[in-house]
Scaffold this motif. Structure first.
Motif, PDB file in Angstrom:
ATOM      1  N   ASP A  69      51.065  46.682  34.082  1.00  0.00           N
ATOM      2  CA  ASP A  69      51.035  45.452  33.267  1.00  0.00           C
ATOM      3  C   ASP A  69      50.409  44.516  33.909  1.00  0.00           C
ATOM      4  O   ASP A  69      50.885  43.644  34.845  1.00  0.00           O
ATOM      5  N   PRO A  70      48.903  44.319  33.884  1.00  0.00           N
ATOM      6  CA  PRO A  70      48.237  43.762  34.737  1.00  0.00           C
ATOM      7  C   PRO A  70      47.914  42.163  34.518  1.00  0.00           C
ATOM      8  O   PRO A  70      47.699  41.328  35.089  1.00  0.00           O
ATOM      9  N   ALA A  71      48.520  41.631  33.053  1.00  0.00           N
ATOM     10  CA  ALA A  71      48.443  40.346  32.591  1.00  0.00           C
ATOM     11  C   ALA A  71      48.661  39.393  33.579  1.00  0.00           C
ATOM     12  O   ALA A  71      49.939  39.333  34.144  1.00  0.00           O
ATOM     13  N   PHE A  72      47.566  38.503  33.655  1.00  0.00           N
ATOM     14  CA  PHE A  72      47.973  37.252  34.548  1.00  0.00           C
ATOM     15  C   PHE A  72      48.222  37.509  36.052  1.00  0.00           C
ATOM     16  O   PHE A  72      48.390  36.500  36.605  1.00  0.00           O
ATOM     17  N   ARG A  73      48.212  38.865  36.424  1.00  0.00           N
ATOM     18  CA  ARG A  73      48.553  38.899  37.991  1.00  0.00           C
ATOM     19  C   ARG A  73      46.851  38.464  38.524  1.00  0.00           C
ATOM     20  O   ARG A  73      45.836  38.532  38.128  1.00  0.00           O
ATOM     21  N   ARG A  74      47.015  37.887  39.664  1.00  0.00           N
ATOM     22  CA  ARG A  74      46.237  37.217  40.668  1.00  0.00           C
ATOM     23  C   ARG A  74      45.743  38.257  41.619  1.00  0.00           C
ATOM     24  O   ARG A  74      46.376  39.418  41.900  1.00  0.00           O
ATOM     25  N   VAL A  75      44.290  38.564  41.803  1.00  0.00           N
ATOM     26  CA  VAL A  75      43.836  39.581  42.688  1.00  0.00           C
ATOM     27  C   VAL A  75      42.882  38.787  43.395  1.00  0.00           C
ATOM     28  O   VAL A  75      42.197  37.984  43.171  1.00  0.00           O
ATOM     29  N   HIS A  76      42.544  39.257  44.588  1.00  0.00           N
ATOM     30  CA  HIS A  76      41.639  38.793  45.568  1.00  0.00           C
ATOM     31  C   HIS A  76      40.311  39.817  45.601  1.00  0.00           C
ATOM     32  O   HIS A  76      40.462  41.263  45.845  1.00  0.00           O
ATOM     33  N   LEU A  77      39.128  39.235  45.531  1.00  0.00           N
ATOM     34  CA  LEU A  77      37.877  40.077  45.250  1.00  0.00           C
ATOM     35  C   LEU A  77      37.184  39.692  46.510  1.00  0.00           C
ATOM     36  O   LEU A  77      36.974  38.568  46.855  1.00  0.00           O
ATOM     37  N   ARG A  78      36.013  40.649  46.684  1.00  0.00           N
ATOM     38  CA  ARG A  78      34.965  40.412  47.541  1.00  0.00           C
ATOM     39  C   ARG A  78      33.662  41.287  46.911  1.00  0.00           C
ATOM     40  O   ARG A  78      33.938  42.557  46.959  1.00  0.00           O
ATOM     41  N   GLY A  79      32.733  40.643  46.568  1.00  0.00           N
ATOM     42  CA  GLY A  79      31.616  41.544  45.979  1.00  0.00           C
ATOM     43  C   GLY A  79      30.417  40.558  45.544  1.00  0.00           C
ATOM     44  O   GLY A  79      30.298  39.382  45.896  1.00  0.00           O
ATOM     45  N   GLY A 112      35.371  49.233  44.830  1.00  0.00           N
ATOM     46  CA  GLY A 112      34.006  49.977  44.330  1.00  0.00           C
ATOM     47  C   GLY A 112      34.289  49.873  42.735  1.00  0.00           C
ATOM     48  O   GLY A 112      33.337  50.595  41.897  1.00  0.00           O
ATOM     49  N   LEU A 113      34.867  49.009  42.251  1.00  0.00           N
ATOM     50  CA  LEU A 113      35.255  48.765  40.942  1.00  0.00           C
ATOM     51  C   LEU A 113      34.541  47.753  40.297  1.00  0.00           C
ATOM     52  O   LEU A 113      34.205  46.645  40.716  1.00  0.00           O
ATOM     53  N   TRP A 114      34.054  48.105  38.916  1.00  0.00           N
ATOM     54  CA  TRP A 114      33.246  46.943  38.188  1.00  0.00           C
ATOM     55  C   TRP A 114      34.229  46.025  37.579  1.00  0.00           C
ATOM     56  O   TRP A 114      35.092  46.625  36.712  1.00  0.00           O
ATOM     57  N   LEU A 115      34.163  44.789  37.423  1.00  0.00           N
ATOM     58  CA  LEU A 115      35.009  43.798  36.994  1.00  0.00           C
ATOM     59  C   LEU A 115      34.159  42.816  36.125  1.00  0.00           C
ATOM     60  O   LEU A 115      33.292  42.351  36.485  1.00  0.00           O
ATOM     61  N   LEU A 116      34.654  42.488  34.843  1.00  0.00           N
ATOM     62  CA  LEU A 116      33.954  41.448  34.030  1.00  0.00           C
ATOM     63  C   LEU A 116      34.408  40.030  34.425  1.00  0.00           C
ATOM     64  O   LEU A 116      35.532  40.154  33.863  1.00  0.00           O
ATOM     65  N   LEU A 117      33.930  39.336  35.056  1.00  0.00           N
ATOM     66  CA  LEU A 117      34.488  38.266  35.716  1.00  0.00           C
ATOM     67  C   LEU A 117      33.887  37.092  34.919  1.00  0.00           C
ATOM     68  O   LEU A 117      32.799  36.862  34.942  1.00  0.00           O
ATOM     69  N   ASN A 118      34.996  36.280  34.387  1.00  0.00           N
ATOM     70  CA  ASN A 118      34.493  34.980  33.704  1.00  0.00           C
ATOM     71  C   ASN A 118      34.473  33.723  34.836  1.00  0.00           C
ATOM     72  O   ASN A 118      35.384  33.464  35.191  1.00  0.00           O
ATOM     73  N   ARG A 119      33.429  33.194  35.002  1.00  0.00           N
ATOM     74  CA  ARG A 119      32.964  32.275  35.850  1.00  0.00           C
ATOM     75  C   ARG A 119      33.166  30.919  35.426  1.00  0.00           C
ATOM     76  O   ARG A 119      33.078  29.980  36.144  1.00  0.00           O
ATOM     77  N   GLY A 120      33.735  30.666  34.069  1.00  0.00           N
ATOM     78  CA  GLY A 120      33.997  29.562  33.714  1.00  0.00           C
ATOM     79  C   GLY A 120      33.184  28.907  32.320  1.00  0.00           C
ATOM     80  O   GLY A 120      32.264  29.702  31.919  1.00  0.00           O
ATOM     81  N   TRP A 121      33.618  27.748  31.750  1.00  0.00           N
ATOM     82  CA  TRP A 121      33.002  26.916  31.001  1.00  0.00           C
ATOM     83  C   TRP A 121      31.759  26.186  31.475  1.00  0.00           C
ATOM     84  O   TRP A 121      31.836  25.514  32.513  1.00  0.00           O
ATOM     85  N   LEU A 122      30.725  26.044  30.640  1.00  0.00           N
ATOM     86  CA  LEU A 122      29.604  25.027  30.987  1.00  0.00           C
ATOM     87  C   LEU A 122      29.215  24.673  29.501  1.00  0.00           C
ATOM     88  O   LEU A 122      29.186  25.303  28.543  1.00  0.00           O
ATOM     89  N   PRO A 123      28.829  23.205  29.548  1.00  0.00           N
ATOM     90  CA  PRO A 123      28.473  22.916  28.242  1.00  0.00           C
ATOM     91  C   PRO A 123      27.145  23.296  27.749  1.00  0.00           C
ATOM     92  O   PRO A 123      26.196  23.692  28.566  1.00  0.00           O
ATOM     93  N   TRP A 124      27.110  22.928  26.254  1.00  0.00           N
ATOM     94  CA  TRP A 124      25.744  23.754  25.820  1.00  0.00           C
ATOM     95  C   TRP A 124      25.291  22.400  24.587  1.00  0.00           C
ATOM     96  O   TRP A 124      25.569  22.754  23.378  1.00  0.00           O
TER      97      TRP A 124
END
Length: 254
Positions: A69-79, A112-124
């Motif tokens: 059940d991964p929902a909302f779990r925090r994870v530390h990444l380096r890549g 070694g896993l690929w992750l789809l990372l949301n870097r945040g919101w930016l205006p348009w």
């Protein structure tokens, strides 16, 4: 007592049309009220889980893929980010301003896993000009949390599958992206916490809080009660009026 009740029921004449309307609308209104209560409970459970897991220390990225059940779990990444395959989620409003959310594949070195990372919101603000963003090239240390959408995003039109990169979409499906890119990737989106390479990372957990659902439930129950009261009023009101043609018929002499 039973005789008086039976007599009163015999005199209850609401009419066929009002009865049909009440039989259709009353269960619908009550059902919608209980559905709103259920949705409010689900949202409260989600918020409680979010608060508990966001307060916990980040897990290692190697543990992520095996978490039930991964929902909302925090994870530390380096890549590193994949700058060639950026996704811009369209129609994202913040404080009344139009914008997009920037998502990019992120290759985690430890797992070694690929992750789809949301870097945040930016205006348009001007849609005639593509949104401007930059991507850090050196490896980064990031903390993120797993976002599991509560339901499928409603789309009027399907997003094109072969659009050029950076790709402007209204909904994102990580599994489909990994299949297209031929990579082994994590099935859910991750949302970066504020840090290097991020934009505005203040996301609401739910679009509508539990209190809103409870308020809508009260409205549905109130409308159901008002409909029932009107139905009963019409039924008893009609008994006080003599039906047409109830008087003595006149006898005609030839």
């Amino acid at each position: 007592m039973k005789t008086s009740i039976a007599s009163a029921l015999k005199q209850f004449r609401p009419g066929i049309a009002p009865t049909v309307v009440v039989m259709v609308l009353l269960p619908l209104m009550v059902g919608l009220g209980f559905w709103q209560l259920s949705r409010g409970h689900q949202k409260q459970v989600m918020l409680d889980s979010y608060a508990e897991r966001r307060a916990a220390a980040p897990m290692r990225s190697e543990q992520l893929d095996g978490t039930m059940d991964p929902a909302f779990r925090r994870v530390h990444l380096r890549g590193q980010f994949d700058v060639d395959h950026s996704v811009l989620l369209d129609n994202r409003m913040r404080d009344g301003k139009a914008g997009v959310e920037l998502l990019q594949p992120f290759h985690d070195q430890a797992s070694g896993l690929w992750l789809l990372l949301n870097r945040g919101w930016l205006p348009w603000p001007d849609r005639r000009i593509p949104p401007a963003f930059t991507t850090p090239e050196p490896p980064l240390n990031l903390d993120a949390w797993v976002y599991v959408a509560p339901g499928e995003t409603f789309q009027l039109h399907a997003d094109p599958a072969d659009a050029p990169w950076p790709r402007l979409l209204t909904a994102v499906h990580p599994a489909a992206l990994w299949t297209e890119l031929g990579r082994s990737g994590f099935a859910y989106e991750l949302r970066a916490e504020s840090g290097p390479g991020t934009y505005d990372t203040t996301w609401p957990v739910v679009a509508m809080g539990p209190e809103k659902h409870q308020a809508y439930a009260v409205q549905w129950f109130a409308m159901a009660l008002a409909l029932l009261a009107l139905y009963l009023y019409l039924g008893w009101h009609n008994t006080k009026e003599k039906p047409h043609g109830s008087g003595h018929q006149s006898t005609q002499h030839v």
